[in-house]
Design an enzyme around this catalytic site. Structure first.
Site, PDB file in Angstrom:
ATOM      1  N   GLY A 137       0.821  -1.215   0.000  1.00 30.29           N
ATOM      2  CA  GLY A 137       0.000   0.000   0.000  1.00 30.29           C
ATOM      3  C   GLY A 137       0.847   1.255   0.000  1.00 30.29           C
ATOM      4  N   GLU A 140      -2.448   6.537  -2.604  1.00 28.16           N
ATOM      5  CA  GLU A 140      -3.609   6.990  -1.822  1.00 28.16           C
ATOM      6  C   GLU A 140      -4.589   7.709  -2.735  1.00 28.16           C
ATOM      7  N   CYS A 246      11.720  -0.702  -3.556  1.00 28.27           N
ATOM      8  CA  CYS A 246      10.902  -1.891  -3.879  1.00 28.27           C
ATOM      9  C   CYS A 246      10.371  -1.746  -5.296  1.00 28.27           C
ATOM     10  N   ILE A 345      -4.677  -6.420 -37.204  1.00 33.31           N
ATOM     11  CA  ILE A 345      -4.391  -7.510 -38.150  1.00 33.31           C
ATOM     12  C   ILE A 345      -5.473  -8.585 -38.063  1.00 33.31           C
ATOM     13  N   GLU A 371       3.088   1.480 -11.173  1.00 32.54           N
ATOM     14  CA  GLU A 371       4.552   1.417 -10.977  1.00 32.54           C
ATOM     15  C   GLU A 371       5.243   2.616 -11.623  1.00 32.54           C
ATOM     16  N   GLY A 372       4.571   3.772 -11.603  1.00 35.34           N
ATOM     17  CA  GLY A 372       5.095   4.977 -12.233  1.00 35.34           C
ATOM     18  C   GLY A 372       4.525   5.089 -13.633  1.00 35.34           C
TER      19      GLY A 372
HETATM   20  P1  TGC Z   1      12.741  12.332  -4.496  1.00 42.17           P
HETATM   21  O1  TGC Z   1      12.948  13.544  -3.642  1.00 42.17           O
HETATM   22  O2  TGC Z   1      13.302  12.281  -5.885  1.00 42.17           O
HETATM   23  O3  TGC Z   1      13.301  11.034  -3.729  1.00 42.17           O
HETATM   24  C1  TGC Z   1      13.005  10.792  -2.354  1.00 42.17           C
HETATM   25  C2  TGC Z   1      14.060   9.822  -1.858  1.00 42.17           C
HETATM   26  O4  TGC Z   1      13.953   8.570  -2.555  1.00 42.17           O
HETATM   27  C3  TGC Z   1      15.169   8.294  -3.258  1.00 42.17           C
HETATM   28  N1  TGC Z   1      14.771   7.662  -4.524  1.00 42.17           N
HETATM   29  C4  TGC Z   1      14.880   6.358  -4.752  1.00 42.17           C
HETATM   30  N2  TGC Z   1      15.379   5.373  -4.002  1.00 42.17           N
HETATM   31  C5  TGC Z   1      15.349   4.131  -4.518  1.00 42.17           C
HETATM   32  N3  TGC Z   1      14.808   3.852  -5.735  1.00 42.17           N
HETATM   33  C6  TGC Z   1      14.280   4.826  -6.514  1.00 42.17           C
HETATM   34  N4  TGC Z   1      13.731   4.537  -7.693  1.00 42.17           N
HETATM   35  C7  TGC Z   1      14.303   6.157  -6.040  1.00 42.17           C
HETATM   36  N5  TGC Z   1      13.874   7.349  -6.517  1.00 42.17           N
HETATM   37  C8  TGC Z   1      14.167   8.264  -5.580  1.00 42.17           C
HETATM   38  C9  TGC Z   1      15.846   9.632  -3.429  1.00 42.17           C
HETATM   39  O5  TGC Z   1      17.230   9.479  -3.597  1.00 42.17           O
HETATM   40  C10 TGC Z   1      15.492  10.315  -2.122  1.00 42.17           C
HETATM   41  O6  TGC Z   1      16.315   9.774  -1.104  1.00 42.17           O
HETATM   42  P2  TGC Z   1      16.781  10.700   0.135  1.00 42.17           P
HETATM   43  O7  TGC Z   1      17.661   9.782   0.932  1.00 42.17           O
HETATM   44  O8  TGC Z   1      17.493  11.855  -0.488  1.00 42.17           O
HETATM   45  O9  TGC Z   1      15.530  11.097   0.851  1.00 42.17           O
HETATM   46  O10 TGC Z   1      11.196  12.011  -4.510  1.00 42.17           O
HETATM   47  P3  TGC Z   1       9.985  12.819  -5.164  1.00 42.17           P
HETATM   48  O11 TGC Z   1       8.984  13.018  -4.090  1.00 42.17           O
HETATM   49  O12 TGC Z   1      10.487  14.015  -5.906  1.00 42.17           O
HETATM   50  O13 TGC Z   1       9.393  11.752  -6.194  1.00 42.17           O
HETATM   51  C11 TGC Z   1      10.142  11.248  -7.229  1.00 42.17           C
HETATM   52  C12 TGC Z   1       9.262  10.333  -8.128  1.00 42.17           C
HETATM   53  C13 TGC Z   1       8.164  11.133  -8.799  1.00 42.17           C
HETATM   54  C14 TGC Z   1      10.198   9.755  -9.165  1.00 42.17           C
HETATM   55  C15 TGC Z   1       8.657   9.208  -7.272  1.00 42.17           C
HETATM   56  O14 TGC Z   1       7.801   9.684  -6.322  1.00 42.17           O
HETATM   57  C16 TGC Z   1       7.933   8.171  -8.108  1.00 42.17           C
HETATM   58  O15 TGC Z   1       8.547   7.239  -8.599  1.00 42.17           O
HETATM   59  N6  TGC Z   1       6.565   8.299  -8.273  1.00 42.17           N
HETATM   60  C17 TGC Z   1       5.777   7.270  -8.921  1.00 42.17           C
HETATM   61  C18 TGC Z   1       4.970   6.534  -7.887  1.00 42.17           C
HETATM   62  C19 TGC Z   1       4.816   5.095  -8.211  1.00 42.17           C
HETATM   63  O16 TGC Z   1       5.518   4.513  -9.027  1.00 42.17           O
HETATM   64  N7  TGC Z   1       3.925   4.425  -7.502  1.00 42.17           N
HETATM   65  C20 TGC Z   1       3.748   3.014  -7.660  1.00 42.17           C
HETATM   66  C21 TGC Z   1       2.866   2.440  -6.581  1.00 42.17           C
HETATM   67  S1  TGC Z   1       2.992   0.693  -6.406  1.00 42.17           S
HETATM   68  C22 TGC Z   1       2.261   0.096  -7.786  1.00 42.17           C
HETATM   69  O17 TGC Z   1       1.892   0.753  -8.685  1.00 42.17           O
HETATM   70  C23 TGC Z   1       2.129  -1.358  -7.816  1.00 42.17           C
HETATM   71  S2  TGC Z   1       1.373  -2.005  -9.216  1.00 42.17           S
HETATM   72  C24 TGC Z   1       1.793  -3.570  -8.900  1.00 42.17           C
HETATM   73  C25 TGC Z   1       1.440  -4.554  -9.871  1.00 42.17           C
HETATM   74  O18 TGC Z   1       0.258  -4.957  -9.872  1.00 42.17           O
HETATM   75  O19 TGC Z   1       2.362  -5.025 -10.606  1.00 42.17           O
HETATM   76  P1  FAD Z   2      -1.897  10.722 -10.997  1.00 45.90           P
HETATM   77  O1  FAD Z   2      -0.639  10.739 -10.205  1.00 45.90           O
HETATM   78  O2  FAD Z   2      -3.041  11.524 -10.510  1.00 45.90           O
HETATM   79  O3  FAD Z   2      -1.548  11.137 -12.486  1.00 45.90           O
HETATM   80  C1  FAD Z   2      -2.544  11.526 -13.428  1.00 45.90           C
HETATM   81  C2  FAD Z   2      -1.845  11.992 -14.707  1.00 45.90           C
HETATM   82  O4  FAD Z   2      -0.999  13.110 -14.402  1.00 45.90           O
HETATM   83  C3  FAD Z   2      -0.923  10.913 -15.279  1.00 45.90           C
HETATM   84  O5  FAD Z   2      -0.988  10.944 -16.680  1.00 45.90           O
HETATM   85  C4  FAD Z   2       0.466  11.326 -14.813  1.00 45.90           C
HETATM   86  O6  FAD Z   2       1.493  10.907 -15.689  1.00 45.90           O
HETATM   87  C5  FAD Z   2       0.325  12.844 -14.826  1.00 45.90           C
HETATM   88  N1  FAD Z   2       1.271  13.480 -13.886  1.00 45.90           N
HETATM   89  C6  FAD Z   2       1.326  13.350 -12.546  1.00 45.90           C
HETATM   90  N2  FAD Z   2       2.343  14.052 -12.027  1.00 45.90           N
HETATM   91  C7  FAD Z   2       2.951  14.647 -13.082  1.00 45.90           C
HETATM   92  C8  FAD Z   2       4.094  15.496 -13.220  1.00 45.90           C
HETATM   93  N3  FAD Z   2       4.829  15.857 -12.159  1.00 45.90           N
HETATM   94  N4  FAD Z   2       4.429  15.924 -14.454  1.00 45.90           N
HETATM   95  C9  FAD Z   2       3.710  15.535 -15.560  1.00 45.90           C
HETATM   96  N5  FAD Z   2       2.629  14.737 -15.486  1.00 45.90           N
HETATM   97  C10 FAD Z   2       2.263  14.296 -14.273  1.00 45.90           C
HETATM   98  N6  FAD Z   2      -0.486   1.339  -6.125  1.00 45.90           N
HETATM   99  C11 FAD Z   2       0.028   0.756  -4.998  1.00 45.90           C
HETATM  100  O7  FAD Z   2       0.510   1.412  -4.094  1.00 45.90           O
HETATM  101  N7  FAD Z   2      -0.016  -0.608  -4.866  1.00 45.90           N
HETATM  102  C12 FAD Z   2      -0.544  -1.419  -5.819  1.00 45.90           C
HETATM  103  O8  FAD Z   2      -0.544  -2.638  -5.678  1.00 45.90           O
HETATM  104  C13 FAD Z   2      -1.101  -0.817  -6.993  1.00 45.90           C
HETATM  105  N8  FAD Z   2      -1.722  -1.586  -7.929  1.00 45.90           N
HETATM  106  C14 FAD Z   2      -2.380  -0.973  -8.977  1.00 45.90           C
HETATM  107  C15 FAD Z   2      -3.175  -1.752  -9.824  1.00 45.90           C
HETATM  108  C16 FAD Z   2      -3.876  -1.145 -10.864  1.00 45.90           C
HETATM  109  C17 FAD Z   2      -4.760  -1.970 -11.735  1.00 45.90           C
HETATM  110  C18 FAD Z   2      -3.746   0.239 -11.088  1.00 45.90           C
HETATM  111  C19 FAD Z   2      -4.449   0.893 -12.238  1.00 45.90           C
HETATM  112  C20 FAD Z   2      -2.978   1.008 -10.241  1.00 45.90           C
HETATM  113  C21 FAD Z   2      -2.301   0.416  -9.160  1.00 45.90           C
HETATM  114  N9  FAD Z   2      -1.582   1.185  -8.230  1.00 45.90           N
HETATM  115  C22 FAD Z   2      -1.045   0.599  -7.104  1.00 45.90           C
HETATM  116  C23 FAD Z   2      -1.591   2.630  -8.318  1.00 45.90           C
HETATM  117  C24 FAD Z   2      -0.623   3.205  -9.338  1.00 45.90           C
HETATM  118  O9  FAD Z   2       0.696   3.094  -8.926  1.00 45.90           O
HETATM  119  C25 FAD Z   2      -1.014   4.655  -9.592  1.00 45.90           C
HETATM  120  O10 FAD Z   2      -2.238   4.626 -10.304  1.00 45.90           O
HETATM  121  C26 FAD Z   2       0.034   5.417 -10.353  1.00 45.90           C
HETATM  122  O11 FAD Z   2       1.204   5.601  -9.573  1.00 45.90           O
HETATM  123  C27 FAD Z   2      -0.470   6.794 -10.848  1.00 45.90           C
HETATM  124  O12 FAD Z   2      -1.147   7.473  -9.841  1.00 45.90           O
HETATM  125  P2  FAD Z   2      -2.626   8.095 -10.123  1.00 45.90           P
HETATM  126  O13 FAD Z   2      -3.448   7.038 -10.733  1.00 45.90           O
HETATM  127  O14 FAD Z   2      -3.071   8.710  -8.853  1.00 45.90           O
HETATM  128  O15 FAD Z   2      -2.371   9.190 -11.228  1.00 45.90           O
END
Ligand code: TGC
Ligand code: FAD
Length: 392
Positions: A137, A140, A246, A345, A371-372
């Site tokens: 989790g 949010e 992670c 296709i 996952e981003g």
């Molecule tokens: P920022 O200030 O850049 O970084 C905060 C701290 O984190 C460190 N860091 C990392 N560490 C390890 N791996 C990475 N990839 C890292 N990226 C950054 C960074 O060095 C810093 O460390 P420290 O010690 O200086 O505090 O953070 P920010 O708030 O500006 O955000 C950066 C951003 C936008 C890249 C990050 O928030 C991000 O990746 N956002 C995307 C969120 C996301 O991917 N959510 C996924 C949720 S889980 C999910 O979707 C599961 S789906 C699962 C499935 O079904 O397969």
């Molecule tokens: P938002 O962050 O609101 O983004 C909306 C749009 O704005 C996107 O196009 C984005 O690219 C754009 N945007 C946002 N910020 C910027 C910026 N700075 N500059 C330019 N464009 C920007 N999350 C978990 O924690 N655990 C899970 O297991 C998990 N499983 C998932 C399973 C499914 C099926 C789905 C659909 C999502 C899951 N997620 C999970 C959540 C997922 O990681 C988020 O949906 C994702 O990180 C994007 O967040 P959001 O949907 O709130 O979009």
């Protein structure tokens, strides 16, 4: 669904770059997907039902914790094997790969890396065997791409923590036995907590009406004054970097998985194009269809090479987050474009559940977001090459 006749494309003879162990692991997963996933996945997706009976088989092919050491019940494999397993599972369905990704990289990985020995012994063997299932989790309702602004909070109450808040879009949430939950303490520092099903005030309602990842269960995690025992905090890392590392592991697996989905779409479209006769000839004989197929195999081959190299870097512990982001972004986009072309296709047949393409296409709409997002990964590359973060 029609019989699974999948034949994996390997245009640049990449098999020569794999060890015998890689091929054995890959082939076992491929065979399992053909036997267990392909026959049931269309019905599962159409009925929006997670096929829970697959959990045992997923554990048996090493999909739960492929790289977690054997002493904790993991398969003790290398990163290349992990990637190949994800590729094969997603060849079957992205939703099934999601279950495996979450279990391995988002639940077992943080417990292994940031947990103490007691937590490792308590949870990892059961997660590896599928006896326990987990979820992660981070996202949010108000914070998706920007998890650092999360609102979920815990307070130190002396003998326990009190957790309040909510997580949304959580894969595996509706059935998970444990949840690795990221929340801020009173000082605003992010920590991981293990929340167990059955704790008072903790609920996991399912999210319905998805058009994507229909064979994967998605839900919410709601914490209403949940008393979390103090021994459930992950003690060895805090801050946003903990959940983000992670994600690096899961994104790496997704880069491989997307190739699987693309290969399945390409292989299906190639076979169909050779068999489908229009104007007295197979449609594969028309230049327009050949262009589509030739571009698909080119893109798949490029992605395979990129990802194989990433696997080598991961094995050498040299892969950085930005390299992983590039592969996740490129490969998912590639797979989605291939799914759209492959669907065309097949003409009208492409929209039916007799073929896997439309299901892959709909699944990939989630994969390109979770996952981003596609945009966030581009910004990660942008930041890496310019040194300037453009997120805020
Ligand atoms: P920022 O200030 O850049 O970084 C905060 C701290 O984190 C460190 N860091 C990392 N560490 C390890 N791996 C990475 N990839 C890292 N990226 C950054 C960074 O060095 C810093 O460390 P420290 O010690 O200086 O505090 O953070 P920010 O708030 O500006 O955000 C950066 C951003 C936008 C890249 C990050 O928030 C991000 O990746 N956002 C995307 C969120 C996301 O991917 N959510 C996924 C949720 S889980 C999910 O979707 C599961 S789906 C699962 C499935 O079904 O397969
Ligand atoms: P938002 O962050 O609101 O983004 C909306 C749009 O704005 C996107 O196009 C984005 O690219 C754009 N945007 C946002 N910020 C910027 C910026 N700075 N500059 C330019 N464009 C920007 N999350 C978990 O924690 N655990 C899970 O297991 C998990 N499983 C998932 C399973 C499914 C099926 C789905 C659909 C999502 C899951 N997620 C999970 C959540 C997922 O990681 C988020 O949906 C994702 O990180 C994007 O967040 P959001 O949907 O709130 O979009």
């Amino acid at each position: 669904m029609a019989q699974d006749l999948f034949q994996a494309p390997d245009y640049y003879l990449l098999d020569d770059l794999l060890s015998e162990e890689h091929k054995l692991v890959r082939d076992a997963a491929r065979e399992w997907v053909k036997r267990e996933v392909s026959p049931i996945i269309e019905d599962a997706a159409q009925n929006a039902k997670f096929p829970k009976h697959l959990l045992k088989g997923l554990a048996e092919i090493g999909a739960f914790g492929p790289y977690i050491p054997v002493e904790y019940g993991g398969a003790g494999l290398d990163q290349m094997s992990y990637g190949l397993i994800m590729q094969e599972i997603e060849r079957g369905d992205s939703g099934i790969r999601s279950t495996a990704s979450v279990q391995s990289s988002l639940v077992m990985y943080p417990i292994w890396k940031f947990g103490n020995e007691e937590q490792r012994q308590k949870y990892l063997p059961k997660l590896a065997s599928g006896e326990f299932m987990g979820c992660f989790g981070l996202t949010e309702p108000n914070h998706g791409s920007d998890p650092g602004s999360m609102e979920t909070r815990f307070k130190d109450m002396g003998d326990h923590y009190l957790l309040n808040g909510a997580k949304l879009w959580i894969s595996n949430a509706p059935f998970a036995d444990i949840s690795v939950v990221w929340a801020k303490n009173e000082k605003g520092r992010i920590h991981g907590l293990i929340v167990e099903r059955g704790m008072e005030g903790f609920s996991t309602p399912e999210t319905h009406h998805k058009w994507s990842l229909r064979a994967s269960a998605t839900g919410e995690l709601i914490f209403d004054n949940v008393k979390v025992p103090k021994e459930n905090i992950l003690p060895n890392k805090s801050g946003l970097g903990a959940p983000l590392s992670c994600l690096d592991s899961a994104r790496y697996g997704i880069a491989w998985g997307a190739i699987g989905a693309a290969m399945d779409c390409y292989d299906t479209a190639l076979r169909y194009a050779k068999e489908r006769i229009q104007f007295g000839k197979p449609i594969a004989s028309f230049q327009l269809q050949q262009k589509k197929l030739a571009e698909m195999i080119t893109e798949i081959t490029k992605a395979q090479l990129l990802t194989w190299r990433l696997g080598v870097l991961k094995n050498e512990d040299k892969a950085n987050s930005a390299q992983i982001s590039m592969a996740k972004r490129n490969n998912v986009d590639m797979a989605l474009k291939i799914a759209r072309e492959a669907r065309q296709i097949l003409g009208a047949m492409g929209i039916t559940g007799d073929f896997s393409i439309m299901r892959h296409m709909m699944n990939l709409e989630s994969v390109i977001t979770y996952e981003g997002t596609h945009d966030i990964h581009l910004l990660i590359t942008g930041m890496d090459i310019t040194g300037i973060p453009a997120f805020k």
